[in-house]
Design an enzyme around this catalytic site. Structure first.
Site, PDB file in Angstrom:
ATOM      1  N   SER A  21      45.960  49.265  36.963  1.00 52.88           N
ATOM      2  CA  SER A  21      45.261  48.251  36.181  1.00 52.88           C
ATOM      3  C   SER A  21      43.770  48.580  36.130  1.00 52.88           C
ATOM      4  O   SER A  21      43.381  49.732  36.378  1.00 52.88           O
ATOM      5  CB  SER A  21      45.510  46.866  36.786  1.00 52.88           C
ATOM      6  OG  SER A  21      45.093  45.858  35.904  1.00 52.88           O
ATOM      7  N   ASN A  22      42.943  47.617  35.808  1.00 53.58           N
ATOM      8  CA  ASN A  22      41.501  47.848  35.760  1.00 53.58           C
ATOM      9  C   ASN A  22      40.773  46.576  36.201  1.00 53.58           C
ATOM     10  O   ASN A  22      41.407  45.573  36.509  1.00 53.58           O
ATOM     11  CB  ASN A  22      41.079  48.282  34.347  1.00 53.58           C
ATOM     12  CG  ASN A  22      41.469  47.248  33.314  1.00 53.58           C
ATOM     13  OD1 ASN A  22      40.973  46.140  33.313  1.00 53.58           O
ATOM     14  ND2 ASN A  22      42.421  47.612  32.442  1.00 53.58           N
ATOM     15  N   ARG A  23      39.437  46.630  36.200  1.00 56.45           N
ATOM     16  CA  ARG A  23      38.661  45.539  36.795  1.00 56.45           C
ATOM     17  C   ARG A  23      38.380  44.368  35.856  1.00 56.45           C
ATOM     18  O   ARG A  23      37.612  43.477  36.193  1.00 56.45           O
ATOM     19  CB  ARG A  23      37.345  46.104  37.348  1.00 56.45           C
ATOM     20  CG  ARG A  23      37.578  46.947  38.602  1.00 56.45           C
ATOM     21  CD  ARG A  23      36.283  47.500  39.191  1.00 56.45           C
ATOM     22  NE  ARG A  23      35.136  46.700  38.878  1.00 56.45           N
ATOM     23  CZ  ARG A  23      34.020  47.175  38.326  1.00 56.45           C
ATOM     24  NH1 ARG A  23      33.932  48.442  38.031  1.00 56.45           N
ATOM     25  NH2 ARG A  23      33.018  46.369  38.087  1.00 56.45           N
ATOM     26  N   SER A  24      38.987  44.350  34.699  1.00 60.46           N
ATOM     27  CA  SER A  24      38.751  43.237  33.770  1.00 60.46           C
ATOM     28  C   SER A  24      39.188  41.915  34.397  1.00 60.46           C
ATOM     29  O   SER A  24      40.275  41.808  34.963  1.00 60.46           O
ATOM     30  CB  SER A  24      39.549  43.465  32.481  1.00 60.46           C
ATOM     31  OG  SER A  24      39.563  42.282  31.714  1.00 60.46           O
ATOM     32  N   ALA A  88      41.290  44.543  28.053  1.00 57.89           N
ATOM     33  CA  ALA A  88      41.111  45.893  28.587  1.00 57.89           C
ATOM     34  C   ALA A  88      42.508  46.476  28.783  1.00 57.89           C
ATOM     35  O   ALA A  88      43.100  46.373  29.867  1.00 57.89           O
ATOM     36  CB  ALA A  88      40.339  45.851  29.895  1.00 57.89           C
TER      37      ALA A  88
END
Ligand code: CTP
Length: 212
Positions: A21-24, A88
C-alpha cells in the site's frame, strides 16, 4: 453536479495478512467530498481503506484493491457529471496472492508484481466519459513537467499536483500545497493550507468550469 471522488490508498494483497500500500490517509479526497457536499453537489465517494468518517450526506462505496476501485468507477461513471480522482492507487500488485500466510525461510523473498489498470486514464479512453475530469499528480521531482504530461495523457480538465517528498504537506498530513493546472494553460498555486482550504480552491476551479 453529481461528482464521483476516488480517495485514499489501495491495498494489494500478498497473502491473507499482508499487502502493498502507500501512505495516503484519504484526507484530501474526504475534504473534497465534504466541501462538494456542502456546496450542494451530490457526492459518490469511492474509497480505499481509511480511518476517517464519511462526510454527512455522501454516498460511499468502500473498496480495497486497485481492481475493485476500477470496477466501482466503471459501474458508476455514467451517472455523474464530474469525477475527481484523488486516490493514491497502487501502480503494481502481486501476480500471485498466496492462499496461506507465507512462511519465512532462510532465503530472501521475490515478489512478482504486475501493473494495475490506470483508472483515471480509462475514464476517457475506455468509459468515454464526457464530463469534467480532475486528476492528481503525486510527484517527488519535476512537478510541473510531470503534471502537465499527466494532464494531457489522461485527458483531464484539471490536474492538481503536489510534492509528495515533503513531510509538511501531502501524504498523511492535514496540510497540502498544490498547483492546479488547467487544460487551457492556466496555472494556480495554492500555498500551504489546511486540506479543507485546498479543497475549496479545487472546487472553485471545478465549479468555474462547470458554469461555462
Ligand atoms: N491513477 C489511477 N489509477 C492508477 C494509477 C493512478 O486512477 N492505477 C490516478 C490517480 O488517482 C491520480 C493520477 O492517476 O489522479 C496520477 O497518479 P500518480 O500516482 O501521480 O501517477 P501515475 O499515473 O501512477 O504515474 P507515476 O506513478 O509514474 O508518476
Amino acid at each position: 453536479m453529481r461528482i464521483l471522488i476516488t480517495a485514499g490508498p489501495t491495498r494489494e494483497a500478498i497473502d491473507p495478512v499482508r499487502y502493498i500500500s502507500n501512505r495516503s490517509s484519504g484526507r484530501m479526497g474526504y475534504a473534497l467530498a465534504a466541501e462538494a457536499q456542502a456546496r450542494g453537489h451530490h457526492v459518490l465517494l469511492v474509497s480505499g481503506p481509511v480511518t476517517i468518517n464519511t462526510p454527512e450526506g455522501c454516498r460511499k462505496i468502500s473498496v480495497e484493491s486497485a481492481d475493485e476501485m476500477f470496477d466501482a468507477v466503471a459501474e458508476n461513471i455514467d451517472e455523474v457529471d464530474a469525477a475527481i480522482m484523488s486516490a493514491a492507487v497502487s501502480d503494481y500488485a502481486p501476480v500471485h496472492v498466496a492462499v496461506e500466510k507465507i512462511k519465512k525461510n532462510d532465503q530472501g523473498l521475490m515478489l512478482e508484481l504486475a501493473k494495475t489498470r490506470d483508472i483515471l486514464a480509462a475514464v476517457r479512453e475506455k468509459f468515454h466519459f464526457q464530463g469534467l475530469l480532475v486528476g492528481f499528480a503525486a510527484e517527488t521531482e519535476n512537478l510541473r513537467l510531470n503534471a502537465l504530461k499527466k494532464l494531457k495523457q489522461k485527458e483531464c480538465d484539471l490536474m492538481v499536483a503536489n510534492d509528495v517528498s515533503r513531510r509538511d504537506i501531502g501524504f498523511d498530513s492535514d496540510y497540502n500545497e498544490v498547483t492546479i493546472f488547467r487544460a487551457d494553460g492556466h496555472e494556480e498555486v495554492i500555498s500551504r493550507q489546511l486540506k479543507k482550504v485546498v479543497a475549496c480552491a479545487i472546487l472553485d476551479a471545478l465549479d468555474d468550469l462547470g458554469s461555462k
